[in-house]
Write a protein that holds these residues in place. Structure first.
Motif, PDB file in Angstrom:
ATOM      1  N   GLN A  42       0.871  -1.179   0.000  1.00  0.00           N
ATOM      2  CA  GLN A  42       0.000   0.000   0.000  1.00  0.00           C
ATOM      3  C   GLN A  42       0.910   1.232   0.000  1.00  0.00           C
ATOM      4  O   GLN A  42       2.042   1.191   0.466  1.00  0.00           O
ATOM      5  N   SER A  48      -2.230  -0.905  -3.408  1.00  0.00           N
ATOM      6  CA  SER A  48      -1.715  -1.166  -4.746  1.00  0.00           C
ATOM      7  C   SER A  48      -2.787  -1.876  -5.565  1.00  0.00           C
ATOM      8  O   SER A  48      -3.800  -2.343  -5.039  1.00  0.00           O
ATOM      9  N   ARG A  49      -2.582  -1.971  -6.859  1.00  0.00           N
ATOM     10  CA  ARG A  49      -3.548  -2.676  -7.723  1.00  0.00           C
ATOM     11  C   ARG A  49      -3.730  -4.116  -7.263  1.00  0.00           C
ATOM     12  O   ARG A  49      -4.840  -4.652  -7.253  1.00  0.00           O
ATOM     13  N   GLN A  50      -2.634  -4.734  -6.869  1.00  0.00           N
ATOM     14  CA  GLN A  50      -2.675  -6.111  -6.384  1.00  0.00           C
ATOM     15  C   GLN A  50      -3.513  -6.216  -5.115  1.00  0.00           C
ATOM     16  O   GLN A  50      -4.352  -7.111  -4.978  1.00  0.00           O
ATOM     17  N   ALA A  52      -5.792  -3.967  -4.024  1.00  0.00           N
ATOM     18  CA  ALA A  52      -7.176  -3.596  -4.332  1.00  0.00           C
ATOM     19  C   ALA A  52      -7.939  -4.768  -4.951  1.00  0.00           C
ATOM     20  O   ALA A  52      -9.144  -4.938  -4.705  1.00  0.00           O
ATOM     21  N   ALA A  53      -7.246  -5.575  -5.739  1.00  0.00           N
ATOM     22  CA  ALA A  53      -7.889  -6.743  -6.345  1.00  0.00           C
ATOM     23  C   ALA A  53      -8.329  -7.739  -5.273  1.00  0.00           C
ATOM     24  O   ALA A  53      -9.411  -8.330  -5.357  1.00  0.00           O
ATOM     25  N   ARG A  56     -11.347  -6.058  -3.372  1.00  0.00           N
ATOM     26  CA  ARG A  56     -12.567  -6.058  -4.188  1.00  0.00           C
ATOM     27  C   ARG A  56     -13.253  -7.423  -4.104  1.00  0.00           C
ATOM     28  O   ARG A  56     -14.480  -7.506  -3.938  1.00  0.00           O
ATOM     29  N   ASP A 131      -3.762 -13.534  -3.976  1.00  0.00           N
ATOM     30  CA  ASP A 131      -3.597 -13.651  -5.423  1.00  0.00           C
ATOM     31  C   ASP A 131      -3.628 -15.124  -5.832  1.00  0.00           C
ATOM     32  O   ASP A 131      -3.240 -16.000  -5.042  1.00  0.00           O
ATOM     33  N   TYR A 156      -9.636 -10.839  -9.823  1.00  0.00           N
ATOM     34  CA  TYR A 156      -9.357  -9.498 -10.349  1.00  0.00           C
ATOM     35  C   TYR A 156      -7.862  -9.158 -10.360  1.00  0.00           C
ATOM     36  O   TYR A 156      -7.491  -8.027 -10.626  1.00  0.00           O
ATOM     37  N   SER A 157      -7.022 -10.121 -10.065  1.00  0.00           N
ATOM     38  CA  SER A 157      -5.588  -9.858  -9.971  1.00  0.00           C
ATOM     39  C   SER A 157      -5.032  -9.290 -11.276  1.00  0.00           C
ATOM     40  O   SER A 157      -5.363  -9.772 -12.364  1.00  0.00           O
ATOM     41  N   PRO A 158      -4.179  -8.259 -11.175  1.00  0.00           N
ATOM     42  CA  PRO A 158      -3.555  -7.720 -12.390  1.00  0.00           C
ATOM     43  C   PRO A 158      -2.496  -8.647 -12.967  1.00  0.00           C
ATOM     44  O   PRO A 158      -2.038  -8.440 -14.097  1.00  0.00           O
TER      45      PRO A 158
END
Length: 221
Positions: A42, A48-50, A52-53, A56, A131, A156-158
């Motif tokens: 964070q 981070s995107r990871q 947040a995924a 979510r 993840d 939703y993982s990037p």
């Protein structure tokens, strides 16, 4: 023969990680007591995107029944103003999760220490959100500590195949599983040596990981 054994030793952890990344336990409210989301990077309060995924997916799981406890875990690195667990809580509250059902455990700088900060009996039968590539190792660690844990990796993982970040995370998890296997077969001292070697290599390839490595080394002393 030697080459075949080497290839098998390298590929077997990869097969376990990838195979498990496709598993996801159904959130049956009669069988699942809680949801636990593992923290990750964070940036001054912004996941981070990871991260947040993961969050979510956690919020979506909770909204299926709106009764389960949610555990957010993870401490902070030196210089950080916020812990991963606190950032997770704020995100989930904004997503509509009942704040009275969120339990914050702002401890731990890796998967094992985050789990060890909690009582498996208090958590109950739990879905572990992380993840996809991390799911196998996370569940393996949780169960070894005594958690009745089931996987629910975020969709939703990037880190999507065949992106660069997918293979970076896969390589990281391969190393983590190798360390676990070495510990089981040869003991903690040998595992520590392998882990330190792999961290040194990762630090060269991904300098952003060095701060976390140093923090983990300090905590181990």
């Amino acid at each position: 023969m030697a080459k075949s054994l080497l290839v098998a030793a390298i590929m077997q952890p990869v097969i376990r990680v990838v195979g498990y990344s496709l598993r996801s336990t159904r959130n049956d409210r009669h069988k699942i007591d809680s949801i636990l989301v593992l923290g990750t990077a964070q940036y001054d309060g912004v996941p981070s995107r990871q991260f947040a995924a993961r969050l979510r997916h956690t919020a979506k799981l909770w909204r299926l029944h709106e009764i389960q406890h949610v555990f957010t875990v993870g401490g902070k690195l030196p210089g950080d103003r916020f812990t991963e667990a606190e950032v997770a809580r704020e995100y989930l509250v904004k997503e509509g999760v009942d704040p009275d059902l969120i339990f914050v455990s702002a401890k731990g700088n890796d998967t094992a220490s985050s789990f060890k900060a909690l009582d498996p009996q208090t958590v109950g039968r739990v879905l572990i959100v992380t993840d996809p590539n991390h799911s196998y190792r996370a569940i393996r660690i949780a169960r070894s500590i005594g958690f009745d844990a089931q996987p629910s990796p975020t969709p939703y993982s990037p880190a999507k195949f065949p992106s660069k970040v997918y293979f970076l995370t896969l390589t990281h998890e391969w190393g983590g599983v190798v360390v676990q296997d070495v510990a089981r077969l040869f003991g903690a001292r040998a595992a520590d040596m392998v882990e330190e070697m792999l961290r040194s290599i990762q630090g060269l390839l991904r300098p952003s990981r060095r701060a976390r490595h140093e923090q983990l080394r300090r905590l181990k002393k």
